[in-house]
Design a protein around this motif. Structure first.
Motif, PDB file in Angstrom:
ATOM      1  N   ILE B 101      -7.092  -4.702  -3.007  1.00 17.53           N
ATOM      2  CA  ILE B 101      -6.194  -4.160  -1.993  1.00 17.53           C
ATOM      3  C   ILE B 101      -4.888  -4.933  -1.910  1.00 17.53           C
ATOM      4  O   ILE B 101      -3.850  -4.384  -1.533  1.00 17.53           O
ATOM      5  CB  ILE B 101      -6.902  -4.122  -0.632  1.00 17.53           C
ATOM      6  CG1 ILE B 101      -6.040  -3.372   0.370  1.00 17.53           C
ATOM      7  CG2 ILE B 101      -7.202  -5.508  -0.129  1.00 17.53           C
ATOM      8  CD1 ILE B 101      -6.797  -2.788   1.485  1.00 17.53           C
ATOM      9  N   PHE B 102      -4.907  -6.208  -2.341  1.00 18.91           N
ATOM     10  CA  PHE B 102      -3.656  -6.978  -2.322  1.00 18.91           C
ATOM     11  C   PHE B 102      -2.641  -6.380  -3.285  1.00 18.91           C
ATOM     12  O   PHE B 102      -1.462  -6.633  -3.187  1.00 18.91           O
ATOM     13  CB  PHE B 102      -3.909  -8.434  -2.711  1.00 18.91           C
ATOM     14  CG  PHE B 102      -4.929  -9.093  -1.852  1.00 18.91           C
ATOM     15  CD1 PHE B 102      -4.659  -9.340  -0.523  1.00 18.91           C
ATOM     16  CD2 PHE B 102      -6.169  -9.441  -2.355  1.00 18.91           C
ATOM     17  CE1 PHE B 102      -5.598  -9.934   0.288  1.00 18.91           C
ATOM     18  CE2 PHE B 102      -7.110 -10.024  -1.554  1.00 18.91           C
ATOM     19  CZ  PHE B 102      -6.830 -10.272  -0.231  1.00 18.91           C
ATOM     20  N   VAL B 103      -3.130  -5.624  -4.270  1.00 20.59           N
ATOM     21  CA  VAL B 103      -2.232  -4.982  -5.233  1.00 20.59           C
ATOM     22  C   VAL B 103      -1.976  -3.527  -4.844  1.00 20.59           C
ATOM     23  O   VAL B 103      -0.846  -3.046  -4.939  1.00 20.59           O
ATOM     24  CB  VAL B 103      -2.820  -5.068  -6.658  1.00 20.59           C
ATOM     25  CG1 VAL B 103      -1.844  -4.528  -7.674  1.00 20.59           C
ATOM     26  CG2 VAL B 103      -3.196  -6.492  -6.982  1.00 20.59           C
ATOM     27  N   THR B 104      -3.032  -2.819  -4.386  1.00 19.81           N
ATOM     28  CA  THR B 104      -2.855  -1.377  -4.165  1.00 19.81           C
ATOM     29  C   THR B 104      -1.888  -1.100  -3.020  1.00 19.81           C
ATOM     30  O   THR B 104      -1.047  -0.209  -3.128  1.00 19.81           O
ATOM     31  CB  THR B 104      -4.201  -0.692  -3.857  1.00 19.81           C
ATOM     32  OG1 THR B 104      -4.788  -1.328  -2.734  1.00 19.81           O
ATOM     33  CG2 THR B 104      -5.126  -0.747  -5.024  1.00 19.81           C
ATOM     34  N   LEU B 105      -1.969  -1.870  -1.936  1.00 18.22           N
ATOM     35  CA  LEU B 105      -1.074  -1.586  -0.808  1.00 18.22           C
ATOM     36  C   LEU B 105       0.392  -1.815  -1.179  1.00 18.22           C
ATOM     37  O   LEU B 105       1.228  -0.946  -0.939  1.00 18.22           O
ATOM     38  CB  LEU B 105      -1.467  -2.403   0.422  1.00 18.22           C
ATOM     39  CG  LEU B 105      -2.506  -1.757   1.342  1.00 18.22           C
ATOM     40  CD1 LEU B 105      -2.720  -2.603   2.575  1.00 18.22           C
ATOM     41  CD2 LEU B 105      -2.089  -0.361   1.744  1.00 18.22           C
ATOM     42  N   PRO B 106       0.742  -2.965  -1.813  1.00 16.12           N
ATOM     43  CA  PRO B 106       2.142  -3.112  -2.247  1.00 16.12           C
ATOM     44  C   PRO B 106       2.554  -2.051  -3.253  1.00 16.12           C
ATOM     45  O   PRO B 106       3.685  -1.548  -3.205  1.00 16.12           O
ATOM     46  CB  PRO B 106       2.170  -4.503  -2.879  1.00 16.12           C
ATOM     47  CG  PRO B 106       1.069  -5.233  -2.227  1.00 16.12           C
ATOM     48  CD  PRO B 106       0.004  -4.224  -1.969  1.00 16.12           C
ATOM     49  N   LEU B 107       1.626  -1.659  -4.147  1.00 16.37           N
ATOM     50  CA  LEU B 107       1.951  -0.585  -5.100  1.00 16.37           C
ATOM     51  C   LEU B 107       2.249   0.710  -4.358  1.00 16.37           C
ATOM     52  O   LEU B 107       3.198   1.429  -4.693  1.00 16.37           O
ATOM     53  CB  LEU B 107       0.786  -0.357  -6.056  1.00 16.37           C
ATOM     54  CG  LEU B 107       0.799  -1.108  -7.385  1.00 16.37           C
ATOM     55  CD1 LEU B 107      -0.412  -0.677  -8.205  1.00 16.37           C
ATOM     56  CD2 LEU B 107       2.071  -0.817  -8.148  1.00 16.37           C
ATOM     57  N   ALA B 108       1.426   0.997  -3.333  1.00 21.51           N
ATOM     58  CA  ALA B 108       1.659   2.214  -2.543  1.00 21.51           C
ATOM     59  C   ALA B 108       3.038   2.155  -1.909  1.00 21.51           C
ATOM     60  O   ALA B 108       3.783   3.145  -1.904  1.00 21.51           O
ATOM     61  CB  ALA B 108       0.582   2.361  -1.477  1.00 21.51           C
ATOM     62  N   ALA B 109       3.388   0.976  -1.369  1.00 23.61           N
ATOM     63  CA  ALA B 109       4.696   0.840  -0.724  1.00 23.61           C
ATOM     64  C   ALA B 109       5.810   1.098  -1.732  1.00 23.61           C
ATOM     65  O   ALA B 109       6.730   1.888  -1.486  1.00 23.61           O
ATOM     66  CB  ALA B 109       4.829  -0.549  -0.114  1.00 23.61           C
ATOM     67  N   LEU B 110       5.715   0.449  -2.915  1.00 22.97           N
ATOM     68  CA  LEU B 110       6.784   0.597  -3.912  1.00 22.97           C
ATOM     69  C   LEU B 110       6.857   2.026  -4.429  1.00 22.97           C
ATOM     70  O   LEU B 110       7.941   2.627  -4.489  1.00 22.97           O
ATOM     71  CB  LEU B 110       6.536  -0.353  -5.082  1.00 22.97           C
ATOM     72  CG  LEU B 110       6.945  -1.796  -4.836  1.00 22.97           C
ATOM     73  CD1 LEU B 110       6.603  -2.640  -6.044  1.00 22.97           C
ATOM     74  CD2 LEU B 110       8.431  -1.860  -4.540  1.00 22.97           C
ATOM     75  N   PRO B 164     -12.090   4.507  -2.331  1.00 19.32           N
ATOM     76  CA  PRO B 164     -13.091   3.443  -2.357  1.00 19.32           C
ATOM     77  C   PRO B 164     -12.773   2.373  -1.309  1.00 19.32           C
ATOM     78  O   PRO B 164     -11.614   2.079  -1.045  1.00 19.32           O
ATOM     79  CB  PRO B 164     -12.984   2.886  -3.773  1.00 19.32           C
ATOM     80  CG  PRO B 164     -11.818   3.515  -4.407  1.00 19.32           C
ATOM     81  CD  PRO B 164     -11.304   4.606  -3.543  1.00 19.32           C
ATOM     82  N   SER B 165     -13.813   1.841  -0.688  1.00 18.49           N
ATOM     83  CA  SER B 165     -13.587   0.813   0.322  1.00 18.49           C
ATOM     84  C   SER B 165     -13.115  -0.469  -0.362  1.00 18.49           C
ATOM     85  O   SER B 165     -13.664  -0.869  -1.380  1.00 18.49           O
ATOM     86  CB  SER B 165     -14.879   0.531   1.084  1.00 18.49           C
ATOM     87  OG  SER B 165     -15.283   1.698   1.732  1.00 18.49           O
ATOM     88  N   PRO B 166     -12.109  -1.110   0.195  1.00 23.21           N
ATOM     89  CA  PRO B 166     -11.594  -2.322  -0.434  1.00 23.21           C
ATOM     90  C   PRO B 166     -12.590  -3.471  -0.303  1.00 23.21           C
ATOM     91  O   PRO B 166     -13.354  -3.543   0.664  1.00 23.21           O
ATOM     92  CB  PRO B 166     -10.326  -2.612   0.360  1.00 23.21           C
ATOM     93  CG  PRO B 166     -10.508  -1.916   1.646  1.00 23.21           C
ATOM     94  CD  PRO B 166     -11.351  -0.728   1.374  1.00 23.21           C
ATOM     95  N   VAL B 167     -12.590  -4.335  -1.306  1.00 24.32           N
ATOM     96  CA  VAL B 167     -13.450  -5.511  -1.290  1.00 24.32           C
ATOM     97  C   VAL B 167     -12.548  -6.737  -1.260  1.00 24.32           C
ATOM     98  O   VAL B 167     -11.683  -6.901  -2.118  1.00 24.32           O
ATOM     99  CB  VAL B 167     -14.364  -5.547  -2.541  1.00 24.32           C
ATOM    100  CG1 VAL B 167     -15.231  -6.788  -2.507  1.00 24.32           C
ATOM    101  CG2 VAL B 167     -15.211  -4.296  -2.598  1.00 24.32           C
ATOM    102  N   ILE B 168     -12.677  -7.564  -0.236  1.00 21.86           N
ATOM    103  CA  ILE B 168     -11.871  -8.774  -0.131  1.00 21.86           C
ATOM    104  C   ILE B 168     -12.812  -9.961  -0.086  1.00 21.86           C
ATOM    105  O   ILE B 168     -13.673 -10.059   0.787  1.00 21.86           O
ATOM    106  CB  ILE B 168     -10.986  -8.746   1.136  1.00 21.86           C
ATOM    107  CG1 ILE B 168     -10.088  -7.513   1.108  1.00 21.86           C
ATOM    108  CG2 ILE B 168     -10.155  -9.997   1.224  1.00 21.86           C
ATOM    109  CD1 ILE B 168      -9.281  -7.337   2.355  1.00 21.86           C
TER     110      ILE B 168
END
Lengths: 311, 355
Positions: B101-110, B164-168
């Motif tokens: 999720i640390f990558v997907t959320l910034p990717l979504a933003a960009l 998919p549920s994020p795994v942190i």
């Protein structure tokens, strides 16, 4: 392109475009008279159709209060819409005079939501298929046309009738605007509010009048649409394609609104003649693609005046 | 705005002058608020957790609109469509590439930012109503595309794909009570960024373009690039909000309230809260969510009073109340609740001379 289908789709498109053009006229009228971008016009159309349906006694549960024939129901709905238009002008838009464009757009959007909620409380959110149309879907006119599919063009009578009514209504409206004293006063007001006030025109009365006329046009447009498609809350969103029509033609031009409406109707029908299923499915967004193109290429529209402040 | 300060409150250094929270008690209050919100999933019931989570991601989306509409003065009727883009990006990158999720959320933003740039392009030539129409086109075209292109990835005409549920750190965030903390973290970060963007050159040029774009151009601000940046920031925040919404609902698709009405709702939240004010999104979203609950209660009460019309009454009060409140605010308090809050603060500080 599936060429044998093209003549049929051209005719259907023009007939559909007539109603869109009539609805677009209402938007242009309000804009010209009071510089309000009326995003609630689609909801007025929807409400007009619902009111006609209700006055015609088509309520399912047997609780009908009125049971008028279609013409009387339309007249009653027009009268209600005129009162409603006057109320909207007096209580919602007059306090907004002098506010920025953003606030005006938002207040009409708020009005649209309000009408949607109200209509759904009064008439129910379910689509109504029992609109008292004088035509049945099987009433068609067959025109022989060599080269078309089966060498005939099939036109629904309801579609032809609604096009004719739309054409007559548009013509009456434009004649009124061009040749009567009130129409002249409305044009003067559209040109410049202060000068119009200066020569003795009551600008506030002109605003009220233009909302009353817009309510009438919206109701007539709603009835015409309803005879073809039935009544539903969704009509308001479908009718939003009148906005691309208005911008295509140019925001300040009645002729432009009519041409824009016909173009939108044509383009929506012509994509149906394609062999590609995705293109056939795109009828609902084609007007918006046209809109984006016209905004980038020629923002003032085909017949509009170049008054846009660039930047 | 001139800031009223109590007597004896001086700045002794530039660092002190730049502080956002000037008084120790303000810092404590802010920390208490954040900790208080963070405790909600531990003690609140499911309804409260879901609602506060929805409030938080809606605030992020409205903050985006606040940059575009409130600070730069450009109208957007497409914010919900941009949220849809963000939701799809989070879903697809997590599902097919297995990104954290640390990558997907910034990717979504960009990614959403880039889509926002494309639909912001008409702002180079048109403004006001015309721009509203261009973004309206985005609001219709984006959901249509998601239903008709790449059906194997975007869910086709049914238009719903699972997220998919994020795994942190080995913990699977599959409960709303857990996703809550992701939303809270994102909201804290975006709020800090947005409070500060107002004090940068970019933020000041946003406001300059809003107040008078010609004057801004004369002063050396390039209005074209500033408007595009505002579109980019607004779409980025919409993408983040859409990603959070997708993770919270564990699926994304056009049928899950990403339509024109949702965009209008977001704009209405901004106006009711206060255009161009940092507090605006918070007050506006909270007010509208409260109003919707009120509408639901009214609807079910009316439905029990008039059982014959129950189906009509249950859902109809939401648009009715929202439209009414939006119109009343525009007519009587166009600067929103945040302006009222400022008046209240000024009155308190001026006491006993204020009335």
């Amino acid at each position: 392109m599936n060429w044998p289908l093209v003549p049929q789709q051209v005719m259907t498109g023009i007939l559909n475009g007539g109603t869109i053009a009539l609805i677009a006229l209402g938007i242009v009228l309000i804009f010209k008279a009071s510089e309000v971008y009326n995003f609630a016009h689609g909801h007025l159309v929807m409400l007009g159709a619902f009111l006609t349906w209700w006055f015609a006694g088509a309520e399912e549960r047997g609780g009908e209060i009125f049971n008028l024939p279609l013409w009387a129901a339309t007249l009653a709905a027009v009268a209600t819409a005129i009162l409603l238009g006057l109320a909207i002008e007096r209580f919602i838009l007059r306090p907004m005079t002098g506010q920025p464009v953003l606030a005006i757009i938002l207040v009409t959007l708020g009005l649209a939501q309000f009408i949607e909620g109200g209509a759904s409380i009064l008439f129910g959110a379910q689509p109504k298929s029992n609109f008292p149309t004088p035509f049945s879907p099987s009433d068609v006119i067959r025109i022989p046309f060599p080269g078309a599919f089966n060498d005939t063009i099939i036109l629904k009578q309801s579609l032809v009738a609604s096009f004719l009514v739309a054409a007559v209504a548009s013509a009456l409206f434009i004649l009124f605007f061009q040749y009567t004293k009130t129409g002249l006063a409305m044009r003067a007001t559209a040109e410049n509010h202060e000068v119009a006030q200066g020569v003795g025109i009551r600008v506030s009365r002109i605003f009220a009048l233009s909302w009353a006329i817009a309510g009438t046009i919206a109701t007539v447009g709603g009835v015409l649409l309803a005879t073809v498609t039935g009544v539903s809350l969704n009509m308001a969103t479908v009718v939003l394609v009148a906005f691309p029509a208005v911008l295509l033609g140019g925001l300040e031009s009645f002729a432009g609104a009519i041409v824009g409406g016909l173009i939108v109707g044509l383009s929506q029908a012509l994509v149906q003649a394609s062999r590609n299923i995705e293109v056939r499915n795109s009828a609902e967004i084609v007007p918006y693609i046209l809109l984006l193109i016209i905004l980038i290429v020629r923002p003032e529209g085909l017949f509009g005046q170049k008054r846009i402040e660039r930047i | 705005m001139a800031v009223l300060r109590p007597a004896g409150d001086f700045d002794r250094s530039y660092a002190q002058d730049m502080l956002l929270l000037r008084q120790p008690w303000q810092r404590w209050a802010m920390a208490l608020i954040v900790v208080g919100v963070a405790l909600i999933p531990l003690f609140g019931n499911a309804y409260l957790i879901t609602t506060v989570n929805r409030i938080m991601y809606s605030i992020v989306a409205v903050q985006g609109l606040n940059v575009l509409t409130g600070m730069t003065g450009q109208i957007s009727l497409g914010q919900a469509a941009f949220m849809l883009v963000g939701g799809y990006i989070v879903a697809l990158t997590a599902q097919h590439w297995g990104l954290p999720i640390f990558v997907t959320l910034p990717l979504a933003a960009l990614g959403t930012g880039v889509v926002g740039l494309i639909f912001g392009l008409p702002s180079l030539r048109v403004k006001g109503f015309y721009l509203a129409m261009a973004t309206l086109a985005a609001q219709f075209i984006i959901p249509w595309l998601s239903r008709h292109i790449y059906p194997e990835y975007l869910g086709g005409s049914s238009g719903r794909i699972a997220v998919p549920s994020p795994v942190i750190f080995g913990v699977t965030f599959n409960q709303v009570a857990q996703v809550f903390y992701i939303s809270l973290a994102v909201l804290v970060i975006t709020t800090i960024l947005l409070v500060n963007i107002r004090r940068t050159k970019l933020g000041r040029s946003f406001i300059a373009v809003r107040d008078n774009d010609l004057a801004a151009e004369v002063l050396g601000v390039n209005p074209f690039s500033v408007k595009l940046r505002a579109f980019f920031v607004a779409a980025m925040l919409a993408g983040l909000a859409g990603g959070l919404k997708a993770i919270s609902q564990r699926s994304v698709g056009t049928e899950l309230a990403y339509g024109l009405n949702e965009s209008i709702l977001l704009l209405g939240m901004l106006v009711i809260g206060g255009l161009g004010h940092n507090l605006g999104p918070f007050l506006g979203v909270a007010t509208i969510v409260f109003l919707e609950d009120l509408a639901n209660v009214t609807g079910s009460t009316m439905a029990s009073l008039f059982p014959a019309h129950a189906t009509n009454l249950l859902t109809s009060f939401r648009p009715l109340f929202f439209g009414l409140v939006l119109m009343l605010f525009l007519i009587f308090e166009p600067r929103g609740l945040a302006h009222r809050w400022e008046i209240l603060k000024a009155t308190w500080r001026m006491r006993p001379f204020s009335r």
